[in-house]
Design a protein around this motif. Structure first.
Motif, PDB file in Angstrom:
ATOM      1  N   LYS A 112     100.894  20.430  62.600  1.00 45.09           N
ATOM      2  CA  LYS A 112     100.322  20.186  61.273  1.00 45.09           C
ATOM      3  C   LYS A 112      98.802  20.281  61.254  1.00 45.09           C
ATOM      4  N   GLY A 113      98.281  21.286  61.961  1.00 47.21           N
ATOM      5  CA  GLY A 113      96.857  21.591  61.868  1.00 47.21           C
ATOM      6  C   GLY A 113      95.953  20.873  62.841  1.00 47.21           C
ATOM      7  N   GLU A 114      96.488  19.986  63.665  1.00 47.15           N
ATOM      8  CA  GLU A 114      95.630  19.286  64.627  1.00 47.15           C
ATOM      9  C   GLU A 114      95.234  20.214  65.776  1.00 47.15           C
ATOM     10  N   ILE A 115      94.071  19.966  66.356  1.00 42.11           N
ATOM     11  CA  ILE A 115      93.638  20.700  67.542  1.00 42.11           C
ATOM     12  C   ILE A 115      94.690  20.541  68.624  1.00 42.11           C
ATOM     13  N   ALA A 116      95.002  21.626  69.322  1.00 39.85           N
ATOM     14  CA  ALA A 116      96.124  21.600  70.264  1.00 39.85           C
ATOM     15  C   ALA A 116      95.681  21.724  71.717  1.00 39.85           C
ATOM     16  N   CYS A 117      96.436  21.053  72.575  1.00 43.38           N
ATOM     17  CA  CYS A 117      96.362  21.216  74.017  1.00 43.38           C
ATOM     18  C   CYS A 117      97.739  21.639  74.492  1.00 43.38           C
ATOM     19  N   ILE A 118      97.795  22.542  75.457  1.00 46.12           N
ATOM     20  CA  ILE A 118      99.073  23.041  75.964  1.00 46.12           C
ATOM     21  C   ILE A 118      99.267  22.508  77.388  1.00 46.12           C
ATOM     22  N   ASP A 119     100.316  21.721  77.567  1.00 48.49           N
ATOM     23  CA  ASP A 119     100.595  21.051  78.827  1.00 48.49           C
ATOM     24  C   ASP A 119     101.347  22.004  79.763  1.00 48.49           C
ATOM     25  N   CYS A 120     100.635  22.496  80.772  1.00 51.45           N
ATOM     26  CA  CYS A 120     101.168  23.483  81.717  1.00 51.45           C
ATOM     27  C   CYS A 120     101.353  22.812  83.078  1.00 51.45           C
ATOM     28  N   GLU A 121     102.538  22.298  83.323  1.00 48.65           N
ATOM     29  CA  GLU A 121     102.799  21.603  84.584  1.00 48.65           C
ATOM     30  C   GLU A 121     104.262  21.666  85.016  1.00 48.65           C
ATOM     31  N   TRP A 122     105.083  22.402  84.289  1.00 47.64           N
ATOM     32  CA  TRP A 122     106.525  22.418  84.547  1.00 47.64           C
ATOM     33  C   TRP A 122     107.055  23.842  84.425  1.00 47.64           C
ATOM     34  N   PRO A 123     108.051  24.207  85.230  1.00 48.00           N
ATOM     35  CA  PRO A 123     108.755  23.449  86.254  1.00 48.00           C
ATOM     36  C   PRO A 123     107.868  23.163  87.470  1.00 48.00           C
ATOM     37  N   ALA A 124     108.278  22.159  88.241  1.00 55.49           N
ATOM     38  CA  ALA A 124     107.597  21.896  89.505  1.00 55.49           C
ATOM     39  C   ALA A 124     107.780  23.097  90.424  1.00 55.49           C
ATOM     40  N   PRO A 125     106.782  23.433  91.229  1.00 56.25           N
ATOM     41  CA  PRO A 125     106.885  24.620  92.088  1.00 56.25           C
ATOM     42  C   PRO A 125     108.153  24.675  92.941  1.00 56.25           C
ATOM     43  N   GLN A 126     108.610  23.531  93.434  1.00 57.91           N
ATOM     44  CA  GLN A 126     109.826  23.532  94.258  1.00 57.91           C
ATOM     45  C   GLN A 126     111.082  23.858  93.469  1.00 57.91           C
ATOM     46  N   PHE A 146     100.032  31.368  74.524  1.00 65.20           N
ATOM     47  CA  PHE A 146      98.656  31.027  74.141  1.00 65.20           C
ATOM     48  C   PHE A 146      98.110  31.997  73.098  1.00 65.20           C
ATOM     49  N   GLN A 147      98.377  33.267  73.271  1.00 63.94           N
ATOM     50  CA  GLN A 147      97.881  34.243  72.301  1.00 63.94           C
ATOM     51  C   GLN A 147      98.515  34.039  70.926  1.00 63.94           C
ATOM     52  N   GLU A 148      99.809  33.759  70.906  1.00 65.70           N
ATOM     53  CA  GLU A 148     100.475  33.531  69.635  1.00 65.70           C
ATOM     54  C   GLU A 148      99.979  32.244  68.982  1.00 65.70           C
ATOM     55  N   TYR A 149      99.805  31.192  69.768  1.00 61.77           N
ATOM     56  CA  TYR A 149      99.320  29.923  69.196  1.00 61.77           C
ATOM     57  C   TYR A 149      97.915  30.114  68.615  1.00 61.77           C
ATOM     58  N   THR A 150      97.069  30.838  69.329  1.00 57.68           N
ATOM     59  CA  THR A 150      95.729  31.108  68.840  1.00 57.68           C
ATOM     60  C   THR A 150      95.766  31.886  67.535  1.00 57.68           C
ATOM     61  N   ARG A 151      96.635  32.877  67.466  1.00 59.57           N
ATOM     62  CA  ARG A 151      96.774  33.664  66.231  1.00 59.57           C
ATOM     63  C   ARG A 151      97.225  32.771  65.076  1.00 59.57           C
ATOM     64  N   LEU A 152      98.221  31.949  65.319  1.00 60.95           N
ATOM     65  CA  LEU A 152      98.737  31.051  64.277  1.00 60.95           C
ATOM     66  C   LEU A 152      97.671  30.071  63.804  1.00 60.95           C
ATOM     67  N   ASP A 153      96.817  29.642  64.730  1.00 60.09           N
ATOM     68  CA  ASP A 153      95.808  28.624  64.419  1.00 60.09           C
ATOM     69  C   ASP A 153      94.493  29.241  63.956  1.00 60.09           C
ATOM     70  N   GLY A 154      94.564  30.452  63.446  1.00 62.83           N
ATOM     71  CA  GLY A 154      93.395  31.081  62.845  1.00 62.83           C
ATOM     72  C   GLY A 154      92.304  31.447  63.827  1.00 62.83           C
ATOM     73  N   GLY A 155      92.666  31.672  65.098  1.00 64.44           N
ATOM     74  CA  GLY A 155      91.686  32.057  66.107  1.00 64.44           C
ATOM     75  C   GLY A 155      91.159  30.894  66.931  1.00 64.44           C
ATOM     76  N   ARG A 156      91.501  29.684  66.560  1.00 65.40           N
ATOM     77  CA  ARG A 156      91.066  28.509  67.335  1.00 65.40           C
ATOM     78  C   ARG A 156      91.902  28.410  68.609  1.00 65.40           C
ATOM     79  N   LYS A 157      91.232  28.401  69.744  1.00 65.00           N
ATOM     80  CA  LYS A 157      91.957  28.434  71.014  1.00 65.00           C
ATOM     81  C   LYS A 157      92.348  27.033  71.478  1.00 65.00           C
ATOM     82  N   PRO A 158      93.590  26.870  71.905  1.00 63.22           N
ATOM     83  CA  PRO A 158      94.014  25.567  72.411  1.00 63.22           C
ATOM     84  C   PRO A 158      93.434  25.296  73.798  1.00 63.22           C
ATOM     85  N   LEU A 159      93.424  24.028  74.178  1.00 64.00           N
ATOM     86  CA  LEU A 159      93.057  23.660  75.538  1.00 64.00           C
ATOM     87  C   LEU A 159      94.243  23.895  76.455  1.00 64.00           C
TER      88      LEU A 159
END
Length: 222
Positions: A112-126, A146-159
């Motif tokens: 709903k328009g909030e600044i986004a962070c993308i949690d990249c930690e899964w699956p565990a390497p093992q 990430f590219q799609e999220y940026t496009r959807l968010d009007g060019g604002r890049k997520p963390l």
């Protein structure tokens, strides 16, 4: 709000590589439905100025407390952000939201328009082989997301949120440095994984701190 990287994210200019003392960092927390019954006014009174709220949970659900947390945090005067826990998995019949484009749309709509962070930690390497993943597959999946999220968010890049060990396992492509890094590193100074050279947010504790209601919480600096 002045924060710690050179990217404008909508609630302040993050200062690039400026040497500051820990006491000068801006204090925040990140939460999910696991931190129930938060008193945001009492939490803000402890010096917490921002909060990152879980929103998307892979291809399966949206955090049930997301909207309530965002609303209550803003009412308490906090700066609010969202984070999405991604499932970067190969295609599977009957699981359309495994597709990175569809998963990004699912999460962006819920945020709903909030600044986004993308949690990249899964699956565990093992567990990569268990899920049919590989470092190359995960890199390609995440970049599409990430590219799609940026496009959807009007060019604002997520963390981009990650741990050093996970980053080492998948060997992030250099192209990911365009996204500000939110690093989880529980040491006196944060460990910055390649190819990144600086952090924007630093998750400095892993659930050892407590909210005023006694619930454990992860804390962050900006």
């Amino acid at each position: 709000m002045r924060m710690k990287n050179g990217t404008q994210l909508g609630f302040g200019l993050w200062h690039l590589k400026k040497k500051v003392k820990i006491m000068d960092y801006i204090k925040g927390i990140d939460i999910s439905v696991l931190q129930a019954g938060i008193d945001f006014i009492a939490t803000a009174a402890t010096g917490v100025q921002f909060c990152v709220c879980r929103c998307g949970v892979g291809n399966s659900s949206i955090d049930s407390n997301y909207t309530k947390n965002i609303t209550a945090g803003k009412a308490a005067g906090m700066k609010m952000m969202s984070y999405h826990f991604i499932y970067p998995l190969p295609p599977s019949n009957g699981q359309p939201l495994r597709d990175p484009i569809k998963q990004a749309n699912y999460h962006w709509t819920a945020a709903k328009g909030e600044i986004a962070c993308i949690d990249c930690e899964w699956p565990a390497p093992q567990d990569f082989s268990k899920w049919g993943c590989s470092p190359a597959q995960i890199n390609a999946w995440m970049m599409a997301y990430f590219q799609e999220y940026t496009r959807l968010d009007g060019g604002r890049k997520p963390l981009l949120y990650t741990y050093p060990y996970w980053a080492e396992a998948i060997k992030f492509d250099q192209s990911f440095t365009q996204y500000p890094l939110w690093i989880a590193s529980y040491a006196a100074t944060p460990s910055i994984p390649a190819p990144f050279t600086d952090w924007a947010l630093w998750q400095n504790t892993g659930g050892t701190e407590k909210l005023p209601n006694g619930i454990p919480v992860y804390t962050d600096f900006a």
